[in-house]
Scaffold this motif. Structure first.
Motif, PDB file in Angstrom:
ATOM      1  N   ALA A  45       5.713   0.814 -11.673  1.00  0.00           N
ATOM      2  CA  ALA A  45       5.845   1.040 -10.280  1.00  0.00           C
ATOM      3  C   ALA A  45       4.580   0.463  -9.832  1.00  0.00           C
ATOM      4  CB  ALA A  45       5.976   2.438  -9.971  1.00  0.00           C
ATOM      5  N   ASN A  46       4.395  -0.078  -8.565  1.00  0.00           N
ATOM      6  CA  ASN A  46       3.258  -0.521  -8.008  1.00  0.00           C
ATOM      7  C   ASN A  46       2.617   0.517  -6.964  1.00  0.00           C
ATOM      8  OD1 ASN A  46       3.281  -3.035  -9.486  1.00  0.00           O
ATOM      9  ND2 ASN A  46       4.917  -3.947  -8.033  1.00  0.00           N
ATOM     10  N   LEU A  47       1.267   0.562  -7.355  1.00  0.00           N
ATOM     11  CA  LEU A  47       0.700   1.414  -6.163  1.00  0.00           C
ATOM     12  C   LEU A  47       0.249   0.404  -5.216  1.00  0.00           C
ATOM     13  CD1 LEU A  47      -0.823   4.111  -5.263  1.00  0.00           C
ATOM     14  CD2 LEU A  47      -2.776   3.350  -6.658  1.00  0.00           C
ATOM     15  N   LEU A  48       0.536   0.653  -4.043  1.00  0.00           N
ATOM     16  CA  LEU A  48       0.376  -0.142  -2.990  1.00  0.00           C
ATOM     17  C   LEU A  48      -0.520   0.370  -1.794  1.00  0.00           C
ATOM     18  CD1 LEU A  48       3.739  -1.465  -2.129  1.00  0.00           C
ATOM     19  CD2 LEU A  48       1.888  -2.750  -3.599  1.00  0.00           C
ATOM     20  N   GLY A  49      -1.830  -0.258  -1.606  1.00  0.00           N
ATOM     21  CA  GLY A  49      -2.796   0.361  -0.357  1.00  0.00           C
ATOM     22  C   GLY A  49      -2.218  -0.048   0.842  1.00  0.00           C
ATOM     23  N   LYS A  50      -1.966   0.601   1.818  1.00  0.00           N
ATOM     24  CA  LYS A  50      -1.198   0.207   3.023  1.00  0.00           C
ATOM     25  C   LYS A  50      -2.257   0.496   4.137  1.00  0.00           C
ATOM     26  CE  LYS A  50       3.097   1.852   3.240  1.00  0.00           C
ATOM     27  NZ  LYS A  50       4.071   2.839   3.421  1.00  0.00           N
ATOM     28  N   PRO A  84      -4.841  -3.499   4.108  1.00  0.00           N
ATOM     29  CA  PRO A  84      -3.283  -3.676   3.822  1.00  0.00           C
ATOM     30  C   PRO A  84      -2.872  -5.086   3.908  1.00  0.00           C
ATOM     31  CG  PRO A  84      -4.031  -3.115   6.142  1.00  0.00           C
ATOM     32  CD  PRO A  84      -4.993  -3.210   5.417  1.00  0.00           C
ATOM     33  N   ILE A  85      -1.764  -5.081   2.899  1.00  0.00           N
ATOM     34  CA  ILE A  85      -1.441  -4.433   1.689  1.00  0.00           C
ATOM     35  C   ILE A  85      -2.032  -4.931   0.639  1.00  0.00           C
ATOM     36  CG2 ILE A  85       0.558  -3.608   0.458  1.00  0.00           C
ATOM     37  CD1 ILE A  85       2.331  -3.880   3.132  1.00  0.00           C
ATOM     38  N   VAL A 303      -6.285   7.441   3.357  1.00  0.00           N
ATOM     39  CA  VAL A 303      -6.001   6.346   3.352  1.00  0.00           C
ATOM     40  C   VAL A 303      -4.503   6.167   2.682  1.00  0.00           C
ATOM     41  CG1 VAL A 303      -6.529   4.051   1.940  1.00  0.00           C
ATOM     42  CG2 VAL A 303      -8.325   5.520   2.838  1.00  0.00           C
ATOM     43  N   ASP A 304      -3.619   5.498   3.260  1.00  0.00           N
ATOM     44  CA  ASP A 304      -2.154   5.569   2.929  1.00  0.00           C
ATOM     45  C   ASP A 304      -2.046   4.613   1.924  1.00  0.00           C
ATOM     46  OD1 ASP A 304       0.188   6.057   3.180  1.00  0.00           O
ATOM     47  OD2 ASP A 304       0.769   4.660   5.035  1.00  0.00           O
ATOM     48  N   PHE A 305      -1.426   5.218   0.866  1.00  0.00           N
ATOM     49  CA  PHE A 305      -0.842   4.612  -0.332  1.00  0.00           C
ATOM     50  C   PHE A 305       0.656   4.814  -0.534  1.00  0.00           C
ATOM     51  CE2 PHE A 305      -5.155   5.258  -1.222  1.00  0.00           C
ATOM     52  CZ  PHE A 305      -5.919   4.170  -1.881  1.00  0.00           C
ATOM     53  N   SER A 306       1.428   3.922  -1.242  1.00  0.00           N
ATOM     54  CA  SER A 306       2.795   4.387  -1.740  1.00  0.00           C
ATOM     55  C   SER A 306       2.936   3.689  -3.192  1.00  0.00           C
ATOM     56  CB  SER A 306       3.729   3.781  -0.746  1.00  0.00           C
ATOM     57  OG  SER A 306       3.706   2.025  -0.828  1.00  0.00           O
ATOM     58  N   LEU A 307       3.842   4.270  -3.886  1.00  0.00           N
ATOM     59  CA  LEU A 307       4.191   3.883  -5.253  1.00  0.00           C
ATOM     60  C   LEU A 307       5.634   3.527  -5.095  1.00  0.00           C
ATOM     61  CD1 LEU A 307       2.698   3.909  -7.936  1.00  0.00           C
ATOM     62  CD2 LEU A 307       3.795   6.251  -8.265  1.00  0.00           C
ATOM     63  N   LYS A 308       5.911   2.079  -5.400  1.00  0.00           N
ATOM     64  CA  LYS A 308       7.216   1.456  -5.409  1.00  0.00           C
ATOM     65  C   LYS A 308       7.582   1.158  -6.639  1.00  0.00           C
ATOM     66  CE  LYS A 308       7.884   1.994  -0.856  1.00  0.00           C
ATOM     67  NZ  LYS A 308       8.517   2.749  -0.364  1.00  0.00           N
ATOM     68  N   VAL A 309       8.791   1.629  -7.156  1.00  0.00           N
ATOM     69  CA  VAL A 309       9.211   1.310  -8.588  1.00  0.00           C
ATOM     70  C   VAL A 309       9.770  -0.149  -8.411  1.00  0.00           C
ATOM     71  CG1 VAL A 309      11.286   1.466 -10.154  1.00  0.00           C
ATOM     72  CG2 VAL A 309      10.322   3.638  -8.951  1.00  0.00           C
ATOM     73  N   SER A 310       9.474  -1.064  -9.420  1.00  0.00           N
ATOM     74  CA  SER A 310       9.792  -2.385  -9.496  1.00  0.00           C
ATOM     75  C   SER A 310      11.129  -2.670  -9.823  1.00  0.00           C
ATOM     76  CB  SER A 310       8.975  -3.022 -10.341  1.00  0.00           C
ATOM     77  OG  SER A 310       7.651  -3.125 -10.333  1.00  0.00           O
ATOM     78  N   LEU A 311      11.900  -3.593  -9.064  1.00  0.00           N
ATOM     79  CA  LEU A 311      13.402  -3.692  -9.446  1.00  0.00           C
ATOM     80  C   LEU A 311      13.416  -4.788 -10.402  1.00  0.00           C
ATOM     81  CD1 LEU A 311      14.950  -3.439  -5.732  1.00  0.00           C
ATOM     82  CD2 LEU A 311      14.750  -1.579  -7.507  1.00  0.00           C
ATOM     83  N   ARG A 312      14.345  -4.625 -11.302  1.00  0.00           N
ATOM     84  CA  ARG A 312      14.559  -5.873 -12.417  1.00  0.00           C
ATOM     85  C   ARG A 312      16.063  -6.201 -12.218  1.00  0.00           C
ATOM     86  NH1 ARG A 312      11.919  -3.027 -17.821  1.00  0.00           N
ATOM     87  NH2 ARG A 312       9.699  -2.788 -17.202  1.00  0.00           N
TER      88      ARG A 312
END
Length: 312
Positions: A45-50, A84-85, A303-312
């Motif tokens: 998963a990617n940690l994104l700074g938003k 961002p982002i 500070v807004d962050f999200s964690l997005k699972v990478s799709l394969r």
């Protein structure tokens, strides 16, 4: 964030790992139904700074996923400003475990980064005004979350101030008033009685804390400050003085005590009470050593962050 002496993470006590375990347990005290649906497949998963801010809280984020058997690869450095982002990190491991740590890790990172961001902004504003003293936080922290908040202050470039009641002795108004309300000090809270009680309180603090524990005294007037300095206090806190009063009082204390053989540096002058990014710069002058404020860590935006699972 690294300094010339090492990484700030090296300051952390071992008990912070126990805090992480407690926070994970708080978030999942029973069955993990969502995790059951996901299963044990490996992924990332990617940690994104938003939102804009300064990244802080890396060791806490890492420990969350370490306890869950995952790894974290960072693409930015702690203390680095982001826009961002920004892809800040990649987390790898069982998807179920990544999702188990998602909310806890993001809550910590968002809050810690928000404090570092607010702290850094005020540090930069004070430096712009030509002041090279110390900006410090306070002990007005969230119970159970103090270690993270103090760490965020450090990453932001300020001093965390004392961590707890055992770190330096601070004699606030209530301590001194309590001393004033005994027979030796006159049984009242008049200005003369308060000033007379300060040496009693300082001497008691020095005797209890020994040579290694500094003593700070909160004062409301120059008379009280003189009583504290004369008694051997290490730090004098000018509490709720106006900007104009601060300049006059600080210069008077430093000048007059230097003439008595106490040169600049033998005691420090701290200014506190209602300081924010809007009025703090007005309180600085060459005779003020420290500004302390809870505005850099209490009620600060995240500070807004999200964690997005990478799709394969």
């Amino acid at each position: 964030m690294a300094s010339s002496h090492g990484h700030l993470a090296h300051l952390l006590p071992l008990n912070y790992k126990r805090f992480i375990a407690d926070w994970l347990e708080e978030d999942c005290p029973s069955f993990d139904y969502g995790g059951f649906v996901v299963g044990e497949s490996e992924g990332e998963a990617n940690l994104l700074g938003k939102s804009k801010g300064v990244v802080a809280g890396v060791p806490f984020f890492n420990e969350v996923f370490s306890q869950l058997g995952c790894t974290v690869q960072w693409h930015v450095h702690e203390g680095q400003p982001i826009e961002p982002i920004t892809k800040c990190a990649t987390v790898r491991g069982p998807i179920r475990k990544i999702l188990l740590g998602e909310r806890v890790s993001l809550n910590i990172l968002a809050r810690c980064s928000g404090i570092a961001t607010k702290t850094n902004a005020l540090v930069q504003a004070l430096r712009t005004h030509g002041w090279n003293g110390t900006l410090a936080g306070t002990r007005k922290t969230t119970p159970g979350f103090r270690i993270v908040e103090k760490y965020g202050i450090l990453v932001g470039g300020a001093d965390p101030h004392r961590h707890d009641l055992s770190s330096m002795t601070m004699l606030k108004d209530n301590h001194v008033w309590a001393c004033a309300n005994n027979k030796a000090a006159g049984n009242n809270n008049s200005p003369d009685s308060i000033a007379a009680a300060i040496p009693l309180a300082v001497h008691a603090a020095k005797a209890a804390g020994g040579f290694s524990t500094k003593v700070e005294v909160e004062v409301r007037s120059i008379d009280e400050a003189n009583a504290a300095i004369g008694a051997g206090a290490d730090v004098i806190m000018l509490d709720n003085f106006s900007a104009e009063e601060v300049g006059v009082a600080a210069k008077k204390l430093k000048t007059e005590w230097a003439a008595k053989g106490k040169p600049s540096g033998s005691f420090l002058i701290e200014v506190s009470g209602g300081l924010t990014e809007h009025n703090a710069p007005a309180h600085v002058c060459e005779d003020v050593d420290i500004l302390s404020t809870s505005s850099i860590h209490q009620g600060t935006p995240i500070v807004d962050f999200s964690l997005k699972v990478s799709l394969r």
